[in-house]
Design a protein around this motif. Structure first.
Motif, PDB file in Angstrom:
ATOM      1  N   ARG A 247       0.844  -1.203   0.000  1.00 52.26           N
ATOM      2  CA  ARG A 247       0.000   0.000   0.000  1.00 52.26           C
ATOM      3  C   ARG A 247       0.875   1.246   0.000  1.00 52.26           C
ATOM      4  NH1 ARG A 247      -3.568  -2.857   4.442  1.00 52.26           N
ATOM      5  NH2 ARG A 247      -2.262  -1.664   5.898  1.00 52.26           N
ATOM      6  N   PRO A 248       1.636   1.475  -1.071  1.00 55.11           N
ATOM      7  CA  PRO A 248       2.529   2.635  -1.091  1.00 55.11           C
ATOM      8  C   PRO A 248       1.801   3.962  -0.963  1.00 55.11           C
ATOM      9  CG  PRO A 248       2.337   1.675  -3.283  1.00 55.11           C
ATOM     10  CD  PRO A 248       1.700   0.708  -2.332  1.00 55.11           C
ATOM     11  N   GLU A 249       0.561   4.009  -1.453  1.00 60.24           N
ATOM     12  CA  GLU A 249      -0.192   5.268  -1.342  1.00 60.24           C
ATOM     13  C   GLU A 249      -0.471   5.597   0.120  1.00 60.24           C
ATOM     14  OE1 GLU A 249      -2.984   1.921  -1.290  1.00 60.24           O
ATOM     15  OE2 GLU A 249      -1.310   2.454  -2.624  1.00 60.24           O
ATOM     16  N   LYS A 250      -0.694   4.565   0.962  1.00 60.44           N
ATOM     17  CA  LYS A 250      -0.895   4.791   2.391  1.00 60.44           C
ATOM     18  C   LYS A 250       0.398   5.267   3.042  1.00 60.44           C
ATOM     19  CE  LYS A 250      -5.215   3.392   2.986  1.00 60.44           C
ATOM     20  NZ  LYS A 250      -6.263   4.281   3.552  1.00 60.44           N
ATOM     21  N   ALA A 251       1.514   4.725   2.574  1.00 62.61           N
ATOM     22  CA  ALA A 251       2.813   5.166   3.095  1.00 62.61           C
ATOM     23  C   ALA A 251       3.016   6.653   2.820  1.00 62.61           C
ATOM     24  CB  ALA A 251       3.937   4.346   2.462  1.00 62.61           C
ATOM     25  N   ILE A 252       2.649   7.085   1.626  1.00 66.36           N
ATOM     26  CA  ILE A 252       2.809   8.500   1.282  1.00 66.36           C
ATOM     27  C   ILE A 252       1.864   9.364   2.110  1.00 66.36           C
ATOM     28  CG2 ILE A 252       2.536  10.192  -0.579  1.00 66.36           C
ATOM     29  CD1 ILE A 252       3.499   7.996  -2.516  1.00 66.36           C
ATOM     30  N   GLU A 253       0.656   8.873   2.352  1.00 67.65           N
ATOM     31  CA  GLU A 253      -0.282   9.615   3.194  1.00 67.65           C
ATOM     32  C   GLU A 253       0.304   9.839   4.585  1.00 67.65           C
ATOM     33  OE1 GLU A 253      -4.111   7.819   3.406  1.00 67.65           O
ATOM     34  OE2 GLU A 253      -4.419   7.830   1.222  1.00 67.65           O
ATOM     35  N   LEU A 254       0.911   8.806   5.160  1.00 72.95           N
ATOM     36  CA  LEU A 254       1.539   8.956   6.470  1.00 72.95           C
ATOM     37  C   LEU A 254       2.707   9.932   6.406  1.00 72.95           C
ATOM     38  CD1 LEU A 254       1.636   5.313   7.916  1.00 72.95           C
ATOM     39  CD2 LEU A 254       0.365   7.254   8.823  1.00 72.95           C
ATOM     40  N   ALA A 255       3.502   9.809   5.347  1.00 70.49           N
ATOM     41  CA  ALA A 255       4.697  10.647   5.221  1.00 70.49           C
ATOM     42  C   ALA A 255       4.369  12.111   5.011  1.00 70.49           C
ATOM     43  CB  ALA A 255       5.558  10.135   4.067  1.00 70.49           C
ATOM     44  N   ARG A 256       3.186  12.402   4.497  1.00 70.74           N
ATOM     45  CA  ARG A 256       2.800  13.779   4.197  1.00 70.74           C
ATOM     46  C   ARG A 256       1.649  14.277   5.056  1.00 70.74           C
ATOM     47  NH1 ARG A 256       6.642  16.797   1.865  1.00 70.74           N
ATOM     48  NH2 ARG A 256       7.830  15.483   0.425  1.00 70.74           N
ATOM     49  N   GLY A 257       1.188  13.446   6.000  1.00 74.42           N
ATOM     50  CA  GLY A 257       0.063  13.826   6.839  1.00 74.42           C
ATOM     51  C   GLY A 257       0.429  14.836   7.910  1.00 74.42           C
ATOM     52  N   ASP A 258      -0.576  15.202   8.687  1.00 70.67           N
ATOM     53  CA  ASP A 258      -0.375  16.223   9.720  1.00 70.67           C
ATOM     54  C   ASP A 258       0.697  15.822  10.731  1.00 70.67           C
ATOM     55  OD1 ASP A 258      -2.304  17.784   8.546  1.00 70.67           O
ATOM     56  OD2 ASP A 258      -3.924  17.133   9.885  1.00 70.67           O
TER      57      ASP A 258
END
Length: 353
Positions: A247-258
């Motif tokens: 789930r690389p898209e989830k990884a990016i969400e975490l990396a760019r999240g608040d």
């Protein structure tokens, strides 16, 4: 996790530590001079950014005659844990909790069957006791005193005998983590079975599951640790677990999240390295390079953080088919880190053949 691979008898830091730094990261060298080839944060995949196989990094024969069979039946999943004797003995022989783990029918007034509350276990207690039968054996020379003092303080809410066994399982986990990650995880699960409400125990199990490539379990345990203890730590490791789960898209969400806005320093570097890896997973090679550039990749910078960024940048270049540029950046990684914390020197040698 400053180096947990040093001999326990000579170093006091072979113990669970707080934070992302407790596991080998991108390009880390293995103890004893061998080198890991880490494709991303920690040992997430066994493949490089260019897709070539890297084998099974950092694995050697199990120590002290132990093997993965010592897991004692601890299964996959965040809820499956094992335990040990509460008597404080040197072996992990099973013993029944002194409170009693099973319900017992009694003749009550009027002939009604009931439960003796003095011996009735809490919900789920029977299952936990059953799991303790199969917990991994504790080597006799594993001592609770070797556990980091800060973590031992966290265990003070447990009864003395239980705290002793939890501490020994945590020390054993760090002892075996490099040689036999699965056995180390079994010890971590045993500790969690006895002290599942203590944040540092859940964090340690998450780190151990990560090392054993049990991505789903690792992610669940790290989330639990954060719920208990709070703070933005472990975000890079959690993001890399999402990569491991495809789930690389989830990884990016975490990396760019608040929450990522609270991450600084070395942890932020690792988070950007994971993000770059996730973008490579999605075929976004140019975006991966920009991510590492924004994180501070600089051929003139020196130090371990700089070397890690240079190393990551080199791998993305290699995945992009830019072999000569990749070799140059592996060279920058070597120059930035004279202590050879990464395996950049061997990677460079491979490209120069």
């Amino acid at each position: 996790m400053n180096d947990v691979n040093e001999p326990r008898s000579e170093h006091s830091d072979r113990t669970p530590r707080r934070g992302d730094g407790d596991v080998p990261r991108r390009g880390d060298r293995a103890a004893g001079g061998g080198r890991r080839d880490n494709s991303s944060y920690g040992e997430r995949r066994g493949t490089r950014y260019d897709g070539t196989g890297a084998g099974d990094p950092g694995r050697r024969p199990a120590a002290r005659g132990e093997s993965a069979g010592g897991r004692g039946g601890a299964g996959r999943g965040a809820g499956q844990r094992t335990g040990a004797s509460r008597a404080g003995q040197g072996r992990g022989d099973a013993a029944v909790d002194r409170r009693g783990g099973s319900s017992r029918g009694d003749s009550r007034a009027g002939g009604r069957q009931g439960v003796d509350r003095r011996t009735a276990g809490r919900p789920g207690q029977d299952a936990r006791h059953a799991a303790r039968v199969d917990e991994p054996t504790l080597p006799e020379d594993i001592e609770a005193a070797d556990l980091d003092m800060e973590i031992r303080r966290d265990l003070r809410g447990l009864d003395k005998a239980n705290a002793e066994l939890v501490a020994r399982h945590l020390v054993a986990a760090m002892y075996f983590v490099d040689d036999d990650p699965e056995l180390a995880l079994a010890h971590g699960r045993a500790a969690k079975n006895r002290a599942g409400r203590i944040g540092v125990v859940r964090e340690t199990v998450g780190v151990l599951a990560y090392r054993a490539r049990e991505w789903s379990e690792a992610l669940g345990e790290l989330r639990a640790a954060r719920r208990i203890s709070g703070g933005p730590g472990l975000l890079a490791m959690m993001a890399d677990c999402e990569r491991g789960l495809g789930r690389p898209e989830k990884a990016i969400e975490l990396a760019r999240g608040d929450e990522s806005r609270q991450v600084t320093g070395e942890d932020l570097v690792e988070l950007r390295i994971v993000e770059a890896g996730a973008r490579v997973d999605m075929g976004q090679l140019d975006a991966a390079l920009v991510t590492l550039q924004d994180a501070g990749a600089d051929p003139e910078a020196v130090g371990e953080e700089a070397a890690r960024l240079d190393y990551a940048y080199a791998e993305v270049l290699l995945a992009s088919g830019r072999k000569d540029e990749a070799a140059a950046w592996f060279g920058h990684a070597v120059s930035a880190d004279p202590d050879n914390h990464t395996d950049a020197e061997s990677r460079l040698a491979e490209l120069e053949v």
